[in-house]
Design an enzyme around this catalytic site. Sequence first.
Site, PDB file in Angstrom:
ATOM      1  N   LYS A 268       0.812  -1.217   0.000  1.00  0.00           N
ATOM      2  CA  LYS A 268       0.000   0.000   0.000  1.00  0.00           C
ATOM      3  C   LYS A 268       0.846   1.269   0.000  1.00  0.00           C
ATOM      4  CE  LYS A 268      -4.414  -1.652   1.520  1.00  0.00           C
ATOM      5  NZ  LYS A 268      -5.636  -1.432   2.273  1.00  0.00           N
TER       6      LYS A 268
ATOM      7  N   LYS B 121      -4.885  -9.504  -6.585  1.00  0.00           N
ATOM      8  CA  LYS B 121      -6.113  -9.680  -5.808  1.00  0.00           C
ATOM      9  C   LYS B 121      -7.187  -8.710  -6.284  1.00  0.00           C
ATOM     10  CE  LYS B 121      -6.663  -7.337  -1.413  1.00  0.00           C
ATOM     11  NZ  LYS B 121      -8.062  -7.005  -1.231  1.00  0.00           N
TER      12      LYS B 121
ATOM     13  N   LYS C 191     -10.679  -3.013  -4.006  1.00  0.00           N
ATOM     14  CA  LYS C 191     -11.531  -1.825  -4.096  1.00  0.00           C
ATOM     15  C   LYS C 191     -10.868  -0.727  -4.899  1.00  0.00           C
ATOM     16  CE  LYS C 191     -13.529  -2.424   0.510  1.00  0.00           C
ATOM     17  NZ  LYS C 191     -13.111  -2.236   1.901  1.00  0.00           N
TER      18      LYS C 191
HETATM   19  P1  ATP Z   1      -8.643  -2.040   0.640  1.00  0.00           P
HETATM   20  O1  ATP Z   1      -7.990  -2.018  -0.714  1.00  0.00           O
HETATM   21  O2  ATP Z   1      -9.229  -0.706   1.044  1.00  0.00           O
HETATM   22  O3  ATP Z   1      -7.775  -2.665   1.694  1.00  0.00           O
HETATM   23  P2  ATP Z   1     -10.109  -4.541   0.500  1.00  0.00           P
HETATM   24  O4  ATP Z   1     -10.876  -4.968  -0.690  1.00  0.00           O
HETATM   25  O5  ATP Z   1      -8.843  -5.262   0.808  1.00  0.00           O
HETATM   26  O6  ATP Z   1      -9.918  -2.965   0.432  1.00  0.00           O
HETATM   27  P3  ATP Z   1     -10.845  -4.654   3.285  1.00  0.00           P
HETATM   28  O7  ATP Z   1     -11.900  -3.821   3.910  1.00  0.00           O
HETATM   29  O8  ATP Z   1      -9.423  -4.335   3.560  1.00  0.00           O
HETATM   30  O9  ATP Z   1     -11.119  -4.665   1.716  1.00  0.00           O
HETATM   31  O10 ATP Z   1     -11.088  -6.172   3.671  1.00  0.00           O
HETATM   32  C1  ATP Z   1     -12.349  -6.670   4.113  1.00  0.00           C
HETATM   33  C2  ATP Z   1     -12.311  -8.179   4.117  1.00  0.00           C
HETATM   34  O11 ATP Z   1     -12.351  -8.659   2.768  1.00  0.00           O
HETATM   35  C3  ATP Z   1     -11.046  -8.764   4.733  1.00  0.00           C
HETATM   36  O12 ATP Z   1     -11.404  -9.903   5.512  1.00  0.00           O
HETATM   37  C4  ATP Z   1     -10.218  -9.172   3.549  1.00  0.00           C
HETATM   38  O13 ATP Z   1      -9.355 -10.243   3.850  1.00  0.00           O
HETATM   39  C5  ATP Z   1     -11.310  -9.589   2.572  1.00  0.00           C
HETATM   40  N1  ATP Z   1     -10.858  -9.473   1.186  1.00  0.00           N
HETATM   41  C6  ATP Z   1     -10.433  -8.350   0.561  1.00  0.00           C
HETATM   42  N2  ATP Z   1     -10.125  -8.603  -0.726  1.00  0.00           N
HETATM   43  C7  ATP Z   1     -10.351  -9.934  -0.913  1.00  0.00           C
HETATM   44  C8  ATP Z   1     -10.224 -10.814  -2.045  1.00  0.00           C
HETATM   45  N3  ATP Z   1      -9.809 -10.360  -3.224  1.00  0.00           N
HETATM   46  N4  ATP Z   1     -10.565 -12.116  -1.887  1.00  0.00           N
HETATM   47  C9  ATP Z   1     -11.006 -12.590  -0.686  1.00  0.00           C
HETATM   48  N5  ATP Z   1     -11.137 -11.816   0.411  1.00  0.00           N
HETATM   49  C10 ATP Z   1     -10.819 -10.502   0.305  1.00  0.00           C
HETATM   50 MG    MG Z   2      -7.678  -4.667   2.489  1.00  0.00          MG
END
Ligand code: ATP
Ligand code: MG
Length: 344
Positions: A115, A207, A210
């Site tokens: 990040k 991955k 968002k």
């Molecule tokens: P950011 O980029 O803001 O970190 P993010 O998509 O990683 O966003 P988070 O809010 O950090 O979302 O994570 C929320 C939950 O979703 C966590 O338990 C994380 O492990 C899970 N998660 C995030 N991305 C994935 C993915 N691609 N596949 C499976 N689980 C995910």
């Molecule tokens: Mg995350």
Amino acid sequence: MPNFKPLVFSGVQPTGNLHLGNYLGAIKKFVDLQKSHDCIYCVVDMHAITVPQDPAELRRNIREVTAAFIACGIDPVKHIVFNQSRVHEHAELAWIFNCVSRIGWLNRMTQFKEKAGKDRENASVGLYSYPNLMAADILVYRATHVPVGDDQKQHLELSRDIAQKFNNDFSASIDTLGLGPEFFPLPEPLIQGPATRVMSLRDGAKKMSKSDPSDYSRINLTDDADSIAQKIRKAKTDPEPLPSETAGLATRPEADNLVGIYAALTDMDKQGVLKEFAGSNFSTFKSALVDTAVEKLGPIGAEMQRLMQDTSYIDGVLADGGARAQTIAGPVMRSVKDILGFLR
Ligand code: ATP
Ligand code: MG
């Protein structure tokens, strides 16, 4: 290790664009665990501000994650749903953990490296110490089980290290106060099933996230049926038909990802999916995946839109959840202060 009462805690950041990875890796598991456990599900707004946020957007996103929780099937009456910043004990315990955790431990965290990118000197201190706050989120409830996606595994291990070091460093004080032998549980990660790491639809090595600039990389929970269909049809694949065994997916990350998504959406395993689709080409498989994704996600998106119109209901859920969360976090934090020797 004494018997801690089983309690589930997890969080999702209100950073916009909730996607299929968040659903399959986390929120769907949250829903399932409600049957067997007491659960606390948190909209982690204090984590969100580790990168810049617009206040109006943040407010909206906090409500949207709350709406997603409820639309996916989380019951905010039987369980607890709230936003993190309402319960000040998260920040208080995080400070104490800043003093328990080691710089060497944080230096190993890959999420910070990803990040912060190349401009590490300019990243916020909060982004660096994020895992200490995450440990506090879990341990301020003495939660025992944490459902997360695979990307959070390393942070969960750090939470366990922090709990263990606190228990060791203060064992005499914990013992004198009759709060032991262990004050904190070592929280267990729950990372299971065929979609613990959903990958980008455009690049099987990244991955689903968002923040990916391409909206075609992810399926958002608020996408309508047409967008879901378009994104799946455009998803990157290879020219081979689907194999009959999971071993045949090992060197085919895009195929593996789509099979995993289908499996998770239908509560099957990957082998079961391949039994059904072995030898099929992607146009056949993608059609089935579109139907399934639209069937499962359509109602969630519609319910999210409906709930987002009702801000007073959403805000009421968060206020009620926050008050109930605090009745658990307050006494834990008071004991922590006693253990450390703070006068109160
Ligand atoms: P950011 O980029 O803001 O970190 P993010 O998509 O990683 O966003 P988070 O809010 O950090 O979302 O994570 C929320 C939950 O979703 C966590 O338990 C994380 O492990 C899970 N998660 C995030 N991305 C994935 C993915 N691609 N596949 C499976 N689980 C995910
Ligand atoms: Mg995350």
